[in-house]
Enzyme design. Structure first.
Site, mmCIF file in Angstrom:
data_model
loop_
_atom_site.group_PDB
_atom_site.id
_atom_site.type_symbol
_atom_site.label_atom_id
_atom_site.label_comp_id
_atom_site.label_asym_id
_atom_site.label_seq_id
_atom_site.Cartn_x
_atom_site.Cartn_y
_atom_site.Cartn_z
ATOM 1 N N HIS A 95 -1.440 1.443 -4.514
ATOM 2 C CA HIS A 95 -1.721 3.269 -3.821
ATOM 3 C C HIS A 95 -0.817 3.832 -4.892
ATOM 4 O O HIS A 95 -0.684 5.568 -4.650
ATOM 5 C CB HIS A 95 -1.722 3.640 -2.588
ATOM 6 C CG HIS A 95 -3.138 2.589 -1.919
ATOM 7 N ND1 HIS A 95 -2.716 2.975 -0.221
ATOM 8 C CD2 HIS A 95 -4.048 1.864 -2.480
ATOM 9 C CE1 HIS A 95 -3.709 2.025 0.170
ATOM 10 N NE2 HIS A 95 -4.336 1.381 -1.069
ATOM 11 N N GLN A 107 0.687 -0.623 -0.381
ATOM 12 C CA GLN A 107 0.152 0.100 0.200
ATOM 13 C C GLN A 107 1.326 0.988 0.151
ATOM 14 O O GLN A 107 0.572 2.847 -0.235
ATOM 15 C CB GLN A 107 -0.785 -0.080 1.819
ATOM 16 C CG GLN A 107 -1.803 -1.091 1.216
ATOM 17 C CD GLN A 107 -2.174 -1.270 2.330
ATOM 18 O OE1 GLN A 107 -3.829 -0.773 2.787
ATOM 19 N NE2 GLN A 107 -1.740 -1.832 4.047
ATOM 20 N N ASN A 108 2.090 1.025 0.251
ATOM 21 C CA ASN A 108 3.381 1.875 -0.044
ATOM 22 C C ASN A 108 3.427 2.784 -1.113
ATOM 23 O O ASN A 108 3.554 2.122 -1.965
ATOM 24 C CB ASN A 108 4.468 1.769 1.270
ATOM 25 C CG ASN A 108 3.642 1.017 2.753
ATOM 26 O OD1 ASN A 108 3.146 1.510 3.106
ATOM 27 N ND2 ASN A 108 4.820 -0.047 3.020
ATOM 28 N N VAL A 109 3.779 3.601 -1.334
ATOM 29 C CA VAL A 109 4.272 5.038 -2.237
ATOM 30 C C VAL A 109 5.472 5.049 -1.939
ATOM 31 O O VAL A 109 6.152 5.753 -3.474
ATOM 32 C CB VAL A 109 3.227 5.490 -2.855
ATOM 33 C CG1 VAL A 109 1.515 5.416 -2.345
ATOM 34 C CG2 VAL A 109 3.788 6.799 -1.245
HETATM 35 N N1 APR Z 1 6.463 -2.814 12.628
HETATM 36 C C1 APR Z 1 5.823 -2.966 12.130
HETATM 37 N N2 APR Z 1 4.040 -2.529 12.636
HETATM 38 C C2 APR Z 1 4.281 -1.084 12.865
HETATM 39 C C3 APR Z 1 5.633 -0.207 12.882
HETATM 40 C C4 APR Z 1 6.495 -1.203 12.837
HETATM 41 N N3 APR Z 1 7.939 -1.146 13.086
HETATM 42 N N4 APR Z 1 5.383 0.953 12.964
HETATM 43 C C5 APR Z 1 3.846 0.855 12.554
HETATM 44 N N5 APR Z 1 3.148 -0.455 12.880
HETATM 45 C C6 APR Z 1 1.809 -0.854 12.529
HETATM 46 C C7 APR Z 1 0.317 -0.124 13.279
HETATM 47 O O1 APR Z 1 0.418 -0.166 14.446
HETATM 48 C C8 APR Z 1 -0.176 0.058 11.938
HETATM 49 O O2 APR Z 1 -1.040 -0.606 12.000
HETATM 50 O O3 APR Z 1 1.376 0.160 11.135
HETATM 51 C C9 APR Z 1 0.507 -0.074 10.885
HETATM 52 C C10 APR Z 1 -0.012 1.388 10.379
HETATM 53 O O4 APR Z 1 -0.826 2.202 9.640
HETATM 54 P P1 APR Z 1 -1.525 2.933 8.899
HETATM 55 O O5 APR Z 1 -0.590 4.157 9.627
HETATM 56 O O6 APR Z 1 -3.360 3.088 8.947
HETATM 57 O O7 APR Z 1 -1.117 2.827 7.465
HETATM 58 P P2 APR Z 1 -1.425 1.661 6.667
HETATM 59 O O8 APR Z 1 -2.440 0.374 6.938
HETATM 60 O O9 APR Z 1 0.254 1.704 5.596
HETATM 61 O O10 APR Z 1 -2.167 2.632 5.161
HETATM 62 C C11 APR Z 1 -3.387 2.283 4.501
HETATM 63 O O11 APR Z 1 -4.407 3.778 4.600
HETATM 64 O O12 APR Z 1 -3.939 6.589 4.583
HETATM 65 C C12 APR Z 1 -4.004 5.222 3.739
HETATM 66 O O13 APR Z 1 -3.444 5.567 0.922
HETATM 67 C C13 APR Z 1 -2.353 5.438 3.381
HETATM 68 O O14 APR Z 1 -1.765 3.213 1.964
HETATM 69 C C14 APR Z 1 -1.786 4.056 3.503
HETATM 70 C C15 APR Z 1 -3.368 3.186 3.554
#
Ligand code: APR
Length: 259
Positions: free
Chosen positions: A120, A102-104
């Site tokens: 994404h 999902q990362n860009v």
């Molecule tokens: N190792 C593992 N997990 C981690 C770490 C780490 N070092 N640091 C944080 N996390 C976890 C957090 O607990 C959380 O569950 O990573 C997750 C990040 O969640 P989000 O910030 O919601 O990111 P993501 O799930 O990628 O969001 C999905 O939402 O805003 C949109 O387009 C954006 O691609 C993104 C999508």
């Protein structure tokens, strides 16, 4: 340190043909890139609707363009971490491995992963909303620098936007179709560093589960799918994934370690 101790997990990993990994912002957190919903998350301070939507871009092009340049600046000064490298190694030794992100930020590719399914988009790519002309980041930077109010225009006069999926926009069809297909065929599905709150990406672990995949979650905290997964490995992915890789290598090499 052995991290896979559950007998079922060992068997499922050892016998897996296709392993699929879905990553979110958490895998890049240890590289210094802020997540979206964590304590220090981007959406805690900023409004996604005001920054990551087409309407916001049209209404306030300079502010949105500036925000993406700021995120690119952060990414430019980061490096992949051990979690990215562990997945690159997994791709090299698993019989069949698919990486969905999902990362860009492009860190998986910089760590050496190939055929990454970017759901994404990629923040280092840009295109004209009028004629679809593609612009590399260097080309965009040049136009951005020379445009007095940071509203770079295409040669056709159209606005240039980042090649990322904004809220309310469809995901790249080829990417999401491939992601659904490989998730259905996954023998083991790894959900790594994602809060599993944003669909359709958050559907993928559910689809894998419905097709009898063994789900392993790697996260520093519990998430929306933690009750569904077969194994929750709590901790930073930069530490957990290299240990998981080590266990996997011993499993498939049949080393004495597990007897
Ligand atoms: N190792 C593992 N997990 C981690 C770490 C780490 N070092 N640091 C944080 N996390 C976890 C957090 O607990 C959380 O569950 O990573 C997750 C990040 O969640 P989000 O910030 O919601 O990111 P993501 O799930 O990628 O969001 C999905 O939402 O805003 C949109 O387009 C954006 O691609 C993104 C999508």
């Amino acid at each position: 340190m052995q991290i896979i101790k559950d007998e079922t997990a060992m068997q499922r990993l050892k016998n897996a043909y296709r392993i699929v990994a879905l990553t979110g912002a958490g895998i890049s957190a240890e590289s210094g890139i802020p997540t979206f919903r964590g304590e220090e998350g981007l959406w805690k301070k900023l409004s996604p609707q005001e920054l990551a939507s087409f309407e916001a871009f049209i209404k306030n092009t300079a502010m949105v363009s500036e925000w993406y340049q700021h995120r690119r600046e952060i990414i430019h000064h980061t490096q992949p971490n051990n979690g990215h490298y562990a997945l690159k190694e997994l791709q090299e030794i698993a019989p069949q491995f698919d990486l969905i992100t999902q990362n860009v930020d492009g860190l998986h590719q910089r760590a050496g992963s190939t055929d990454v399914i970017e759901l994404h988009g990629n923040i280092m790519e840009n295109y004209c909303i009028n004629c679809n002309q593609r612009y590399s980041q260097d080309e965009f930077d040049e136009l951005y620098r020379h445009n007095p109010n940071h509203v770079p225009h295409c040669y056709c006069g159209g606005l240039i936007r980042p090649n990322v999926v904004w809220f309310g926009e469809a995901l790249p069809e080829e990417s999401i179709e491939k992601a659904y297909r490989v998730s259905q065929e996954a023998d083991v599905f790894l959900s790594i560093g994602t809060s599993a709150q944003v669909s359709p990406a958050s559907n993928l672990p559910l689809i894998a589960k419905q097709h009898n995949s063994y789900i392993i979650e790697v996260n520093t905290s519990r998430t929306a799918i933690s009750d569904l997964v077969d194994l929750h490995l709590k901790g930073p992915s930069g530490e957990i994934l290299p240990l998981l890789m080590d266990d996997y290598q011993h499993l498939i090499n049949g080393a004495e370690r597990f007897r």
